[in-house]
Design a protein around this motif. Structure first.
Motif, PDB file in Angstrom:
ATOM      1  N   GLN A  64       0.813  -1.215   0.000  1.00 51.04           N
ATOM      2  CA  GLN A  64       0.000   0.000   0.000  1.00 51.04           C
ATOM      3  C   GLN A  64       0.850   1.270   0.000  1.00 51.04           C
ATOM      4  O   GLN A  64       0.306   2.370  -0.050  1.00 51.04           O
ATOM      5  N   GLY A  65       2.175   1.118   0.028  1.00 58.51           N
ATOM      6  CA  GLY A  65       3.043   2.288   0.030  1.00 58.51           C
ATOM      7  C   GLY A  65       3.309   2.852  -1.351  1.00 58.51           C
ATOM      8  O   GLY A  65       4.027   3.842  -1.498  1.00 58.51           O
ATOM      9  N   LEU A  66       2.748   2.230  -2.389  1.00 59.22           N
ATOM     10  CA  LEU A  66       2.955   2.708  -3.747  1.00 59.22           C
ATOM     11  C   LEU A  66       1.742   2.367  -4.599  1.00 59.22           C
ATOM     12  O   LEU A  66       1.358   1.204  -4.702  1.00 59.22           O
ATOM     13  N   ALA A  67       1.151   3.401  -5.205  1.00 60.56           N
ATOM     14  CA  ALA A  67       0.073   3.183  -6.169  1.00 60.56           C
ATOM     15  C   ALA A  67       0.677   3.151  -7.566  1.00 60.56           C
ATOM     16  O   ALA A  67       1.627   3.887  -7.856  1.00 60.56           O
ATOM     17  N   VAL A  68       0.151   2.287  -8.421  1.00 57.59           N
ATOM     18  CA  VAL A  68       0.699   2.130  -9.770  1.00 57.59           C
ATOM     19  C   VAL A  68      -0.414   2.297 -10.793  1.00 57.59           C
ATOM     20  O   VAL A  68      -1.484   1.695 -10.666  1.00 57.59           O
ATOM     21  N   SER A  69      -0.142   3.087 -11.828  1.00 58.11           N
ATOM     22  CA  SER A  69      -1.070   3.261 -12.946  1.00 58.11           C
ATOM     23  C   SER A  69      -0.321   2.969 -14.238  1.00 58.11           C
ATOM     24  O   SER A  69       0.692   3.603 -14.534  1.00 58.11           O
ATOM     25  N   LEU A  70      -0.795   1.976 -14.994  1.00 58.45           N
ATOM     26  CA  LEU A  70      -0.135   1.551 -16.229  1.00 58.45           C
ATOM     27  C   LEU A  70      -0.933   2.019 -17.436  1.00 58.45           C
ATOM     28  O   LEU A  70      -2.159   1.982 -17.434  1.00 58.45           O
ATOM     29  N   CYS A  71      -0.209   2.412 -18.488  1.00 59.75           N
ATOM     30  CA  CYS A  71      -0.851   2.918 -19.691  1.00 59.75           C
ATOM     31  C   CYS A  71      -0.194   2.304 -20.924  1.00 59.75           C
ATOM     32  O   CYS A  71       1.026   2.374 -21.076  1.00 59.75           O
ATOM     33  N   VAL A  72      -1.008   1.714 -21.790  1.00 58.69           N
ATOM     34  CA  VAL A  72      -0.542   1.182 -23.069  1.00 58.69           C
ATOM     35  C   VAL A  72      -1.333   1.881 -24.170  1.00 58.69           C
ATOM     36  O   VAL A  72      -2.443   1.469 -24.499  1.00 58.69           O
ATOM     37  N   PRO A  73      -0.802   2.962 -24.737  1.00 58.27           N
ATOM     38  CA  PRO A  73      -1.543   3.726 -25.752  1.00 58.27           C
ATOM     39  C   PRO A  73      -1.785   2.902 -27.015  1.00 58.27           C
ATOM     40  O   PRO A  73      -1.053   1.962 -27.326  1.00 58.27           O
ATOM     41  N   ASP A  74      -2.808   3.298 -27.751  1.00 56.53           N
ATOM     42  CA  ASP A  74      -3.109   2.640 -29.021  1.00 56.53           C
ATOM     43  C   ASP A  74      -2.094   3.008 -30.092  1.00 56.53           C
ATOM     44  O   ASP A  74      -1.736   2.190 -30.937  1.00 56.53           O
ATOM     45  N   ASP A  75      -1.658   4.271 -30.087  1.00 59.26           N
ATOM     46  CA  ASP A  75      -0.710   4.776 -31.077  1.00 59.26           C
ATOM     47  C   ASP A  75      -0.055   6.027 -30.506  1.00 59.26           C
ATOM     48  O   ASP A  75      -0.327   6.414 -29.357  1.00 59.26           O
ATOM     49  N   MET A  76       0.795   6.685 -31.281  1.00 61.88           N
ATOM     50  CA  MET A  76       1.522   7.853 -30.786  1.00 61.88           C
ATOM     51  C   MET A  76       0.589   9.026 -30.498  1.00 61.88           C
ATOM     52  O   MET A  76       0.813   9.805 -29.568  1.00 61.88           O
ATOM     53  N   GLU A  77      -0.459   9.178 -31.283  1.00 62.59           N
ATOM     54  CA  GLU A  77      -1.415  10.260 -31.022  1.00 62.59           C
ATOM     55  C   GLU A  77      -2.117  10.044 -29.687  1.00 62.59           C
ATOM     56  O   GLU A  77      -2.267  10.970 -28.879  1.00 62.59           O
ATOM     57  N   ASP A  78      -2.519   8.814 -29.439  1.00 61.61           N
ATOM     58  CA  ASP A  78      -3.140   8.483 -28.162  1.00 61.61           C
ATOM     59  C   ASP A  78      -2.147   8.654 -27.023  1.00 61.61           C
ATOM     60  O   ASP A  78      -2.504   9.124 -25.934  1.00 61.61           O
ATOM     61  N   ALA A  79      -0.886   8.305 -27.265  1.00 57.49           N
ATOM     62  CA  ALA A  79       0.146   8.468 -26.237  1.00 57.49           C
ATOM     63  C   ALA A  79       0.259   9.927 -25.813  1.00 57.49           C
ATOM     64  O   ALA A  79       0.362  10.226 -24.615  1.00 57.49           O
ATOM     65  N   GLY A  80       0.244  10.840 -26.774  1.00 55.02           N
ATOM     66  CA  GLY A  80       0.317  12.257 -26.448  1.00 55.02           C
ATOM     67  C   GLY A  80      -0.833  12.693 -25.561  1.00 55.02           C
ATOM     68  O   GLY A  80      -0.638  13.439 -24.584  1.00 55.02           O
ATOM     69  N   ARG A  81      -2.034  12.237 -25.886  1.00 55.75           N
ATOM     70  CA  ARG A  81      -3.201  12.587 -25.065  1.00 55.75           C
ATOM     71  C   ARG A  81      -3.075  12.024 -23.657  1.00 55.75           C
ATOM     72  O   ARG A  81      -3.344  12.717 -22.667  1.00 55.75           O
ATOM     73  N   GLN A  82      -2.668  10.770 -23.560  1.00 58.45           N
ATOM     74  CA  GLN A  82      -2.584  10.126 -22.254  1.00 58.45           C
ATOM     75  C   GLN A  82      -1.505  10.749 -21.380  1.00 58.45           C
ATOM     76  O   GLN A  82      -1.692  10.937 -20.172  1.00 58.45           O
ATOM     77  N   ILE A  83      -0.369  11.079 -21.977  1.00 60.01           N
ATOM     78  CA  ILE A  83       0.722  11.673 -21.206  1.00 60.01           C
ATOM     79  C   ILE A  83       0.314  13.050 -20.689  1.00 60.01           C
ATOM     80  O   ILE A  83       0.586  13.402 -19.533  1.00 60.01           O
ATOM     81  N   ARG A  84      -0.349  13.827 -21.519  1.00 61.72           N
ATOM     82  CA  ARG A  84      -0.825  15.146 -21.069  1.00 61.72           C
ATOM     83  C   ARG A  84      -1.859  15.001 -19.949  1.00 61.72           C
ATOM     84  O   ARG A  84      -1.879  15.795 -18.995  1.00 61.72           O
ATOM     85  N   ARG A  85      -2.726  14.003 -20.051  1.00 59.74           N
ATOM     86  CA  ARG A  85      -3.713  13.762 -18.998  1.00 59.74           C
ATOM     87  C   ARG A  85      -3.028  13.407 -17.678  1.00 59.74           C
ATOM     88  O   ARG A  85      -3.395  13.927 -16.611  1.00 59.74           O
ATOM     89  N   ILE A  86      -2.011  12.546 -17.759  1.00 62.30           N
ATOM     90  CA  ILE A  86      -1.294  12.151 -16.542  1.00 62.30           C
ATOM     91  C   ILE A  86      -0.584  13.346 -15.919  1.00 62.30           C
ATOM     92  O   ILE A  86      -0.603  13.528 -14.692  1.00 62.30           O
ATOM     93  N   ILE A  87       0.040  14.178 -16.754  1.00 62.28           N
ATOM     94  CA  ILE A  87       0.718  15.365 -16.227  1.00 62.28           C
ATOM     95  C   ILE A  87      -0.278  16.258 -15.496  1.00 62.28           C
ATOM     96  O   ILE A  87       0.015  16.825 -14.434  1.00 62.28           O
ATOM     97  N   GLY A  88      -1.486  16.372 -16.040  1.00 65.84           N
ATOM     98  CA  GLY A  88      -2.527  17.155 -15.372  1.00 65.84           C
ATOM     99  C   GLY A  88      -2.858  16.586 -14.011  1.00 65.84           C
ATOM    100  O   GLY A  88      -3.041  17.341 -13.040  1.00 65.84           O
ATOM    101  N   GLN A  89      -2.944  15.260 -13.894  1.00 64.82           N
ATOM    102  CA  GLN A  89      -3.191  14.628 -12.602  1.00 64.82           C
ATOM    103  C   GLN A  89      -2.045  14.895 -11.636  1.00 64.82           C
ATOM    104  O   GLN A  89      -2.264  15.176 -10.451  1.00 64.82           O
ATOM    105  N   MET A  90      -0.829  14.817 -12.123  1.00 67.03           N
ATOM    106  CA  MET A  90       0.331  15.016 -11.260  1.00 67.03           C
ATOM    107  C   MET A  90       0.396  16.444 -10.729  1.00 67.03           C
ATOM    108  O   MET A  90       0.842  16.675  -9.604  1.00 67.03           O
ATOM    109  N   GLU A  91      -0.034  17.400 -11.540  1.00 64.52           N
ATOM    110  CA  GLU A  91       0.064  18.815 -11.166  1.00 64.52           C
ATOM    111  C   GLU A  91      -1.118  19.288 -10.341  1.00 64.52           C
ATOM    112  O   GLU A  91      -1.154  20.446  -9.926  1.00 64.52           O
ATOM    113  N   ASP A  92      -2.086  18.424 -10.095  1.00 68.24           N
ATOM    114  CA  ASP A  92      -3.213  18.773  -9.251  1.00 68.24           C
ATOM    115  C   ASP A  92      -2.710  19.173  -7.867  1.00 68.24           C
ATOM    116  O   ASP A  92      -1.836  18.519  -7.291  1.00 68.24           O
TER     117      ASP A  92
END
Length: 333
Positions: A64-92
């Motif tokens: 319980q000392g570490l939460a893990v979120s894994l992401c396997v994008p469909d393609d590079m365009e999806d990867a860009g969207r997912q990475i930006r979404r994660i950065i938004g979560q991190m900066e909350d």
């Protein structure tokens, strides 16, 4: 075998990417590890699966000392969207410590765009594999240099009496791939023809293409040195089906000798250990250099001779120190 089955079950469970709705940190703001794999990368029986194994070990030990979120994008365009979404979560503002791992050099250009001009924040950290092109940005980057291990692979091909090797690379973009190609050619002792599967990251997922090409290689070459991620599986399948010829090859990223008796050795990257060590240090708030480089002299990469070719091991070990020196000189160029 148990590890392979366990990983296969875990891979099936990683579907797409976590979202804000289905992934939440605990009220205690436990550290969060986000990992973005290469598009469709899991299940490659190599690099991506090893990273997943390292993450799974971390999660198991940290509980319980570490939460893990894994992401396997469909393609590079999806990867860009997912990475930006994660950065938004991190900066909350309410988020706790977090580390984003971009587990492929395919994301280097995107990382340059997103993080240039920012200041390093150890509580909202970023790690990018495998590149030396981000040293002017406030993110961590790691490079496992394959030159030395590939040099030993080239020397092994020469010791076997091979005369017509060919290098097959996923693409011409990644520096680490070119380093492997150069290492093999230098170890073999002469220039080696090179072919590419694609112009971009798609070259890592073209097993059928490599399978078809192998028939031609079988006619013109006697050793295939493939640096193409999951695409290599096409070459190994061909050799299993045509194992009576005079064509040999090498495994890549993990020991892949079980896939074909024509695999004389493998360039093994212990990327699972590297992920484990880096994240463990990060969890301890240990200071780490923004850029780290690991070669044949480290514990993270090696040329591993297959069991059926153990008679070649003395010749390889006799020149290991020379390979380390050659790698150091190559890096100074």
């Amino acid at each position: 075998m148990k590890r392979i089955v366990w990983l296969a079950a875990l891979i099936v469970g990683v579907m797409g990417c976590s979202t804000d709705e289905d992934f939440q940190t605990s009220p205690e703001h436990e550290p969060v590890l986000y990992v973005v794999f290469s598009p469709d990368g899991l299940g490659d029986n190599g690099y991506n699966d090893e990273i997943l194994w390292g993450v799974a070990r971390l999660r198991s030990e940290q509980g319980q000392g570490l939460a893990v979120s894994l992401c396997v994008p469909d393609d590079m365009e999806d990867a860009g969207r997912q990475i930006r979404r994660i950065i938004g979560q991190m900066e909350d503002a309410d988020a706790g410590r977090s580390l984003l791992v971009l587990a492929t050099p395919d994301y280097v250009s995107l990382a340059q765009q997103l993080f240039a001009g920012r200041e390093h924040d150890a509580d909202r950290d970023v790690l990018v594999f495998e590149t030396d092109a981000l040293q002017q940005t406030p993110v961590h980057s790691l490079l496992i240099d394959m030159y030395g291990a590939s040099w030993l692979a080239g020397r092994t091909a020469r010791a076997m009496g091979c005369e017509r090797p060919v290098c097959v690379l996923a693409n011409a973009d990644a520096r680490v791939l070119q380093g492997a190609r150069d290492g093999f050619a230098d170890g073999f002792g002469e220039d080696v023809p090179t072919e590419y599967l694609a112009r971009d990251a798609q070259g890592f997922a073209m097993a059928d293409t490599l399978y078809r090409r192998m028939a031609r290689y079988d006619q013109h070459y006697d050793f295939v040195f493939p640096v193409a991620g999951g695409s290599n599986m096409g070459g190994y399948r061909y050799l299993r089906e045509h194992d009576g010829g005079g064509l040999w090859t090498a495994g890549m990223d993990v020991d892949q000798s079980p896939y074909s008796n024509r695999i004389v050795g493998s360039v093994v990257k212990h990327i699972d250990e590297l992920v484990y060590d880096f994240v463990t240090a990060w969890l301890r708030h240990a200071e780490q250099p923004l850029y780290q480089h690991f070669g044949l002299g480290s514990e993270y990469v090696n040329w591993q001779i297959a069991t059926g070719y153990s008679h070649l091991l003395p010749a390889v070990e006799a020149v290991r120190d020379e390979a380390i020196r050659k790698e150091a000189a190559y890096e100074q160029q």
